[in-house]
Write an enzyme that holds these catalytic residues in place. Structure first.
Site, PDB file in Angstrom:
ATOM      1  N   HIS A 154       0.888  -1.187   0.005  1.00  0.00           N
ATOM      2  CA  HIS A 154      -0.092  -0.022  -0.068  1.00  0.00           C
ATOM      3  C   HIS A 154       0.897   1.239  -0.026  1.00  0.00           C
ATOM      4  CE1 HIS A 154       0.841   0.658   4.359  1.00  0.00           C
ATOM      5  NE2 HIS A 154       0.367  -0.446   4.528  1.00  0.00           N
ATOM      6  N   CYS A 162       3.654  -4.761   6.563  1.00  0.00           N
ATOM      7  CA  CYS A 162       3.026  -4.523   5.112  1.00  0.00           C
ATOM      8  C   CYS A 162       4.268  -3.990   4.442  1.00  0.00           C
ATOM      9  CB  CYS A 162       1.948  -3.677   5.249  1.00  0.00           C
ATOM     10  SG  CYS A 162       0.114  -4.194   5.666  1.00  0.00           S
TER      11      CYS A 162
END
Length: 529
Positions: A154, A162
């Protein structure tokens, strides 16, 4: 005075209400025109020109490779010949945790392994500009009891497990993936690696507790490097297997015993040749004095190109500390210089033998394809087709004879969680001497803890905001069940000749550094973190 104060308070309250409404809208996963429009930004003229230069197109399949230590994110695109070419490398803005696999929810670890991304995992309504789910946990992770979910790539340059990019980067990556799906690709393979799989890194991390797991990842990486084609990935007995399928058909059981497997003998020879050359280089680096280390991070890292904007990323204090290489005591574990030189020479000789075998198989395959074309007036078979060799028992990960195995590590990840194959127990000799002693001295990874704690609030999955709605649900519902392993077609016409060219068995079951280990190795003391 009081009137002015009251008016200012009212204005402030109205502004707060408006801001709260915007924030609530941002947390919503309902389609929004502003947010969804980000997902349909066209590819830039510069990206289109780059694709043309690389001999590919927007509709061609793509593949992703990432490297945590170097904080790099690569996009590869398929060319007209079926092979992948590196399209672009993006500096990664932020990743969290340490080098090594993710084992439990809330550990802030970025996963390592081979993952599949489908259209249903694309999220155009992310709170982190745009995002997509990498597919963790995969079959390997589940076989080892790993927990957690919603690991994303992202924007926003903030990570708690992440792969975090800048908004501009994720917009371009998302667009390239979108066009590949629109062109017919069903799954994008993502190879998440701890570092570039070089001899230098393996010499440096040869005594790291994760070395056995990283050797498995290197095998998959080597298969991609020599073929430049997407790797067929399977899991059995708690271990990855690459470009292989069960000889009797059927599916692999991630926690069950590995059946007899069949490989493409030409690719197998090319991979073995690369591994032997890498092993020889590792021996040379160790002989030259490269010290073993274990790298410790306060909480992950970022690409050096973002050093100037550390105030805009998650946990800038952790980044400021930087990674620390903790030396590992290698006394009584490193053979002499003469022994390492002998191992290097042996590995190089074996590499040349495998290269010769691969060249002969390639020549034979080309001749067979030409004959088929002239006799049957059919198109030449795809160069990536993989004729199957005769079924052979799957090699136990513990029976690896490479220099990495006998010199730098044998303990397999998660070995206590899966039973060894019964057929291997019946056919393989028991470990004795140095092999058995070294097996006992290896550090054992702690079992995966069942921790249901949520990731910190800066994670893309902490509030569920990155739960990925389908980008094209009506066309992609069935795609999520697609397996990434593509079975290799057999070629009965060349099978017997390929078996005849298999490497001859020798009386010495060891290769490289294995034959020179004459003393036991002391137990590894894991450095405190």
């Amino acid at each position: 005075m009081f009137a002015k104060t009251d008016l200012a308070a009212r204005i402030f309250a109205l502004a707060a209400v408006a801001l709260a409404g915007v924030l609530l809208l941002g947390c919503s996963e309902e389609p929004d025109q502003l947010l969804t429009s980000r997902a349909y930004q066209p590819l830039s003229p510069q990206m289109l020109a780059l694709m043309q230069e690389k001999g590919t197109s927007p509709a061609a399949p793509m593949l992703i490779r990432t490297y945590k230590k170097e904080a790099e994110f690569e996009i590869w695109k398929m060319r007209s010949d079926g092979q992948y070419a590196l399209l672009k490398t993006y500096p990664m803005c932020r990743w969290s945790g340490q080098l090594g696999p993710k084992r439990r929810e809330g550990d802030r670890q970025v996963p390592e392994g081979f993952y599949a991304i489908t259209p249903a995992q694309m999220n155009p309504n992310s709170n982190y500009y745009l995002s997509f789910n990498v597919g963790y946990p995969n079959a390997y992770d589940r076989a080892h009891g790993a927990t957690g979910e919603s690991i994303m790539v992202h924007g926003a340059c903030s990570s708690a497990g992440c792969f975090s990019m800048t908004d501009e980067q994720i917009a371009e990556i998302y667009a390239v993936a979108r066009e590949a799906f629109a062109g017919g690709q069903r799954e994008i393979q993502m190879q998440s690696l701890p570092f570039h799989m070089t001899a230098e890194n393996f010499a440096k991390y040869r005594l790291d507790p994760n070395i056995a797991f990283w050797k498995e990842l290197k095998t998959g990486s080597d298969n991609f490097e020599v073929t430049r084609r997407e790797v067929a990935v399977g899991v059995c007995d708690g271990h990855y297997v690459f470009n292989a399928e069960p000889a009797s058909g059927g599916e692999l059981d991630p926690t069950g015993a590995c059946p007899a497997l069949k490989h493409d003998p030409m690719v197998e020879a090319e991979v073995l040749a690369k591994q032997k050359r890498d092993d020889a280089k590792i021996a040379a680096l160790v002989a030259a004095g490269v010290k073993p280390v274990h790298t410790v991070y306060a909480d992950g890292g970022q690409n050096p190109s973002f050093a100037a904007r550390r105030g805009d990323v998650s946990r800038p204090d952790a980044l400021a500390e930087g990674p620390v290489d903790v030396a590992i005591d290698a006394r009584h574990r490193t053979p002499t210089r003469a022994q390492l030189k002998a191992a290097e020479a042996k590995d190089l000789a074996e590499a040349k033998a495998e290269e010769k075998r691969a060249a002969a198989l390639r020549k034979q395959r080309t001749a067979s394809e030409d004959a088929d074309k002239s006799e049957a007036d059919q198109p030449v078979a795809d160069v990536g087709s993989q004729p199957a060799a005769a079924a052979a028992p799957a090699q136990s990960a513990g029976s690896d004879n490479s220099i990495l195995h006998h010199l730098f590590g044998t303990q397999q990840p998660g070995a206590a969680q899966v039973a060894p194959p019964a057929q291997q127990q019946a056919t393989e000799p028991a470990m004795t001497g140095n092999s058995a002693f070294y097996e006992q001295t290896q550090p054992r990874p702690e079992p995966a803890a069942q921790d249901s704690a949520d990731a910190p609030a800066d994670s893309a999955s902490a509030d569920g905001s990155d739960a990925a709605p389908p980008l094209r649900r009506q066309a992609q519902t069935s795609d999520t069940a697609q397996t990434t392993a593509n079975a290799a077609p057999s070629d009965a016409t060349s099978q017997s000749a390929q078996q005849a060219q298999a490497p001859a068995q020798t009386d010495n079951p060891f290769s490289g550094a294995a034959a020179m280990l004459k003393q036991g190795f002391s137990a590894l003391t894991t450095p405190s973190q």
